[in-house]
Scaffold this active site. Structure first.
Site, PDB file in Angstrom:
ATOM      1  N   LYS A   1       2.942  -9.464   1.909  1.00 38.65           N
ATOM      2  CA  LYS A   1       2.664  -8.068   1.547  1.00 38.65           C
ATOM      3  C   LYS A   1       1.396  -8.025   0.724  1.00 38.65           C
ATOM      4  CE  LYS A   1       4.041  -3.796   0.443  1.00 38.65           C
ATOM      5  NZ  LYS A   1       2.708  -3.458   0.934  1.00 38.65           N
TER       6      LYS A   1
ATOM      7  N   LYS B   1       2.576 -12.087  -7.772  1.00 35.50           N
ATOM      8  CA  LYS B   1       2.952 -10.748  -8.248  1.00 35.50           C
ATOM      9  C   LYS B   1       4.320 -10.336  -7.686  1.00 35.50           C
ATOM     10  CE  LYS B   1      -0.396  -7.646  -8.780  1.00 35.50           C
ATOM     11  NZ  LYS B   1      -1.295  -6.483  -8.595  1.00 35.50           N
TER      12      LYS B   1
ATOM     13  N   LYS C   1      -3.104 -10.500   1.990  1.00 39.12           N
ATOM     14  CA  LYS C   1      -4.261  -9.671   1.648  1.00 39.12           C
ATOM     15  C   LYS C   1      -5.183  -9.623   2.847  1.00 39.12           C
ATOM     16  CE  LYS C   1      -5.666  -7.529  -2.121  1.00 39.12           C
ATOM     17  NZ  LYS C   1      -4.764  -6.944  -3.125  1.00 39.12           N
TER      18      LYS C   1
ATOM     19  N   THR D   1       1.473   2.651 -10.758  1.00 42.51           N
ATOM     20  CA  THR D   1       0.812   1.520 -11.431  1.00 42.51           C
ATOM     21  C   THR D   1       0.576   1.866 -12.900  1.00 42.51           C
ATOM     22  OG1 THR D   1      -0.214   0.975  -9.337  1.00 42.51           O
ATOM     23  CG2 THR D   1      -1.094  -0.116 -11.275  1.00 42.51           C
TER      24      THR D   1
ATOM     25  N   ASN E   1      -7.369   5.967 -10.721  1.00 40.90           N
ATOM     26  CA  ASN E   1      -5.933   6.103 -10.510  1.00 40.90           C
ATOM     27  C   ASN E   1      -5.138   5.420 -11.628  1.00 40.90           C
ATOM     28  OD1 ASN E   1      -3.380   4.570  -9.384  1.00 40.90           O
ATOM     29  ND2 ASN E   1      -3.491   6.536  -8.362  1.00 40.90           N
TER      30      ASN E   1
ATOM     31  N   SER F   1       5.684   0.332  -3.746  1.00 35.39           N
ATOM     32  CA  SER F   1       5.427   0.086  -2.321  1.00 35.39           C
ATOM     33  C   SER F   1       6.661  -0.537  -1.672  1.00 35.39           C
ATOM     34  CB  SER F   1       4.249  -0.870  -2.132  1.00 35.39           C
ATOM     35  OG  SER F   1       3.061  -0.211  -2.464  1.00 35.39           O
TER      36      SER F   1
HETATM   37  P1  NAD Z   1     -10.212   3.704  -8.989  1.00 40.83           P
HETATM   38  O1  NAD Z   1     -11.374   3.507  -8.095  1.00 40.83           O
HETATM   39  O2  NAD Z   1      -9.320   4.873  -8.811  1.00 40.83           O
HETATM   40  O3  NAD Z   1     -10.727   3.784 -10.515  1.00 40.83           O
HETATM   41  C1  NAD Z   1     -11.637   2.912 -11.082  1.00 40.83           C
HETATM   42  C2  NAD Z   1     -12.265   3.638 -12.273  1.00 40.83           C
HETATM   43  O4  NAD Z   1     -13.091   2.716 -12.983  1.00 40.83           O
HETATM   44  C3  NAD Z   1     -13.164   4.806 -11.866  1.00 40.83           C
HETATM   45  O5  NAD Z   1     -12.860   5.930 -12.672  1.00 40.83           O
HETATM   46  C4  NAD Z   1     -14.572   4.290 -12.133  1.00 40.83           C
HETATM   47  O6  NAD Z   1     -15.483   5.305 -12.509  1.00 40.83           O
HETATM   48  C5  NAD Z   1     -14.307   3.346 -13.296  1.00 40.83           C
HETATM   49  N1  NAD Z   1     -15.337   2.330 -13.445  1.00 40.83           N
HETATM   50  C6  NAD Z   1     -16.073   1.716 -12.494  1.00 40.83           C
HETATM   51  N2  NAD Z   1     -16.953   0.862 -13.050  1.00 40.83           N
HETATM   52  C7  NAD Z   1     -16.758   0.947 -14.379  1.00 40.83           C
HETATM   53  C8  NAD Z   1     -17.382   0.318 -15.483  1.00 40.83           C
HETATM   54  N3  NAD Z   1     -18.357  -0.573 -15.334  1.00 40.83           N
HETATM   55  N4  NAD Z   1     -16.947   0.640 -16.717  1.00 40.83           N
HETATM   56  C9  NAD Z   1     -15.954   1.540 -16.896  1.00 40.83           C
HETATM   57  N5  NAD Z   1     -15.335   2.167 -15.886  1.00 40.83           N
HETATM   58  C10 NAD Z   1     -15.729   1.873 -14.648  1.00 40.83           C
HETATM   59  O7  NAD Z   1      -9.397   2.341  -8.933  1.00 40.83           O
HETATM   60  P2  NAD Z   1      -7.895   2.084  -9.366  1.00 40.83           P
HETATM   61  O8  NAD Z   1      -7.014   2.269  -8.195  1.00 40.83           O
HETATM   62  O9  NAD Z   1      -7.599   2.827 -10.634  1.00 40.83           O
HETATM   63  O10 NAD Z   1      -7.921   0.522  -9.660  1.00 40.83           O
HETATM   64  C11 NAD Z   1      -8.433  -0.026 -10.866  1.00 40.83           C
HETATM   65  C12 NAD Z   1      -8.060  -1.489 -10.947  1.00 40.83           C
HETATM   66  O11 NAD Z   1      -6.645  -1.626 -10.894  1.00 40.83           O
HETATM   67  C13 NAD Z   1      -8.595  -2.369  -9.812  1.00 40.83           C
HETATM   68  O12 NAD Z   1      -8.814  -3.655 -10.349  1.00 40.83           O
HETATM   69  C14 NAD Z   1      -7.434  -2.418  -8.839  1.00 40.83           C
HETATM   70  O13 NAD Z   1      -7.481  -3.560  -8.022  1.00 40.83           O
HETATM   71  C15 NAD Z   1      -6.276  -2.492  -9.822  1.00 40.83           C
HETATM   72  N6  NAD Z   1      -4.982  -2.079  -9.263  1.00 40.83           N
HETATM   73  C16 NAD Z   1      -4.802  -0.840  -8.737  1.00 40.83           C
HETATM   74  C17 NAD Z   1      -3.549  -0.473  -8.266  1.00 40.83           C
HETATM   75  C18 NAD Z   1      -3.279   0.914  -7.739  1.00 40.83           C
HETATM   76  O14 NAD Z   1      -2.122   1.211  -7.443  1.00 40.83           O
HETATM   77  N7  NAD Z   1      -4.278   1.786  -7.648  1.00 40.83           N
HETATM   78  C19 NAD Z   1      -2.475  -1.386  -8.283  1.00 40.83           C
HETATM   79  C20 NAD Z   1      -2.689  -2.648  -8.846  1.00 40.83           C
HETATM   80  C21 NAD Z   1      -3.945  -2.976  -9.328  1.00 40.83           C
END
Ligand code: NAD
Length: 419
Positions: free
Chosen positions: A69, A93, A105, A189, A220, A353
């Site tokens: 997954k 995880k 992945k 998350t 997010n 999920s």
């Molecule tokens: P997203 O794209 O919704 O949000 C990322 C945010 O970070 C944006 O608001 C962007 O403007 C900001 N950002 C980008 N560069 C930056 C910087 N240099 N300094 C400060 N802020 C910055 O992404 P997301 O879904 O929130 O995911 C964020 C992290 O969490 C990633 O590493 C992702 O792999 C991880 N993650 C996400 C989920 C999920 O369910 N969305 C689950 C597990 C892990």
């Protein structure tokens, strides 16, 4: 030089978990490479009539516990090594949260911002044509990741149904609700990050109403983490964000920033740059702020050696995947800063999920309240079990989390007669 090769890092973590958990060395030999890696070429007819061929990958790291997954990312820097490493981290995880999965992945080397919507759909469908024989709700289950979302999952599911003739929504998760997605997945998350932050505060004796948090990222994960932290009584005093015009910038208010005002401002302006409820500071000032908790929720490798030296926080809760480089990790450990690792802290997403997959298999759907009421106890349980191992074996939080997960994976391997 910092070692940032992802597969080498992942192998080092696997090896160290084997050693620290007294786990048979054969487990390392079996798990150091994925069980299956597929590389495909995806030709796409572009809008100008030309053909462009993209490279895609899918790695299935382990099926010891169940089907693999993990997400599919669209990014120009995707490589086979990265996809392999990310699939190994997904195994860990899923193990942490006791989910009936191994890790997977996928990715495509592409800058999606350069593609039209039609080209992106063609690419998503072409990816599924290349790998569909190796997908299934009991084989390998993709989900959204960097630059992919519910809409992409919808195209992929449709292509899968056309190719196989079977309507099996559980082959993909992170789908829109009308295609069998789960309520609460969008918030999951960030909500999970908040449960874990609350747990660590209780353990180290921090009163929530007196605990200050600084947060990187308001996407997010960051925005929902912010919201739920505030709901629980925490004070978020600073936020580091990024804007395509000016790059990084931060907001600071020692009395706490209001989530409601912030999210309204973002909705109206699509940026937080001129937000009035806080002072604007630069990223250097942000990383030097004194606070109880730091939650990076934006990018991989955000916290490097230089930042690790100057951070003035007690705990880091990793909302993002891999936000701390391995050399920064060592510095932070030496400085006595507790790091709650990503594979526990942000596992609320993959857990919901899993709930989506369960609901798809049943063909029966839960309310958001039901989803959240299942998530909270399972995250608390994982936290408590890991905390116990950390104390008993005198490990860092990260080490204890890997050991906890690997014990579970290796037990399944043993009972299946793999070693
Ligand atoms: P997203 O794209 O919704 O949000 C990322 C945010 O970070 C944006 O608001 C962007 O403007 C900001 N950002 C980008 N560069 C930056 C910087 N240099 N300094 C400060 N802020 C910055 O992404 P997301 O879904 O929130 O995911 C964020 C992290 O969490 C990633 O590493 C992702 O792999 C991880 N993650 C996400 C989920 C999920 O369910 N969305 C689950 C597990 C892990």
């Amino acid at each position: 030089m910092e070692n940032l090769n992802p597969i080498e890092n992942a192998r080092l973590q696997l090896k160290s978990a084997c050693e620290l958990g007294d786990i048979d060395k054969k487990v390392y030999e079996i798990l150091k490479n994925p069980q299956r890696v597929i590389e495909i070429s995806i030709p796409v007819k572009m809008d100008d009539g030309s053909i462009k061929v993209f490279t895609g990958y899918r790695s299935c790291h382990s099926t010891a516990i169940g089907p693999s997954k993990g997400g599919v990312r669209f990014h120009p820097n995707v490589t086979m090594d990265e996809v392999k490493a990310l699939s190994m981290w997904m195994s860990f995880k899923c193990g942490v949260m006791n989910l009936p999965y191994g890790g997977g992945k996928g990715g495509i080397e592409v800058d999606p911002s350069e593609l039209s919507e039609r080209e992106l759909e063609e690419l998503s469908r072409g990816y599924i044509r290349g790998i569909y024989k190796y997908l299934g709700d009991d084989i390998d289950i993709p989900a959204p990741d960097v630059n992919t979302n519910g809409k992409v999952m919808g195209w992929m599911l449709d292509e899968y149904i056309k190719l196989t003739g079977h309507h099996r929504p559980g082959v993909f998760t992170g789908k829109p609700i009308s295609l069998g997605g789960s309520k609460g997945r969008t918030e999951a998350t960030g909500l999970g990050v908040t449960y874990i932050t609350r747990n660590i505060c209780h353990k180290i004796g921090l009163k929530l109403s007196e605990t200050s948090v600084i947060l990187q990222g308001f996407g997010n994960v960051g925005s929902y983490t912010f919201k739920f932290l505030e709901d629980m009584g925490f004070k978020v005093i600073a936020l580091l964000e990024w804007d395509k015009e000016i790059g990084e910038y931060a907001l600071y208010n020692k009395n706490g920033i209001s989530y409601e005002k912030l999210s309204k401002f973002k909705e109206q302006n699509d940026t937080l740059i001129d937000f009035e409820g806080a002072n604007k500071i630069n990223s250097e000032e942000f990383w030097s702020l004194k606070a109880d908790i730091l939650i990076p929720a934006a990018l991989e490798n955000s916290i490097n050696e230089e930042i690790a030296e100057k951070l003035d926080v007690k705990v880091i809760v990793e909302g993002a995947n891999g936000p701390v480089t391995s050399s920064a990790d060592e510095i932070l450990n030496d400085r006595g800063i507790t790091i709650v690792p990503d594979i526990l802290a942000n596992s609320g997403g993959v857990t919901v999920s899993y709930y989506e997959w369960v609901q798809n298999k049943y063909g029966y759907y839960w309310s958001q309240e039901e989803v959240f009421s299942r998530l909270e106890p399972s995250m608390n349980e994982a936290f408590e079990n890991i905390w116990k191992i950390k104390e008993e074996k005198n490990l860092t939080f990260r080490q204890a989390t890997y050991v906890y997960s690997l014990i579970r994976i290796s037990e399944a391997m043993k009972y299946r007669g793999w070693f």
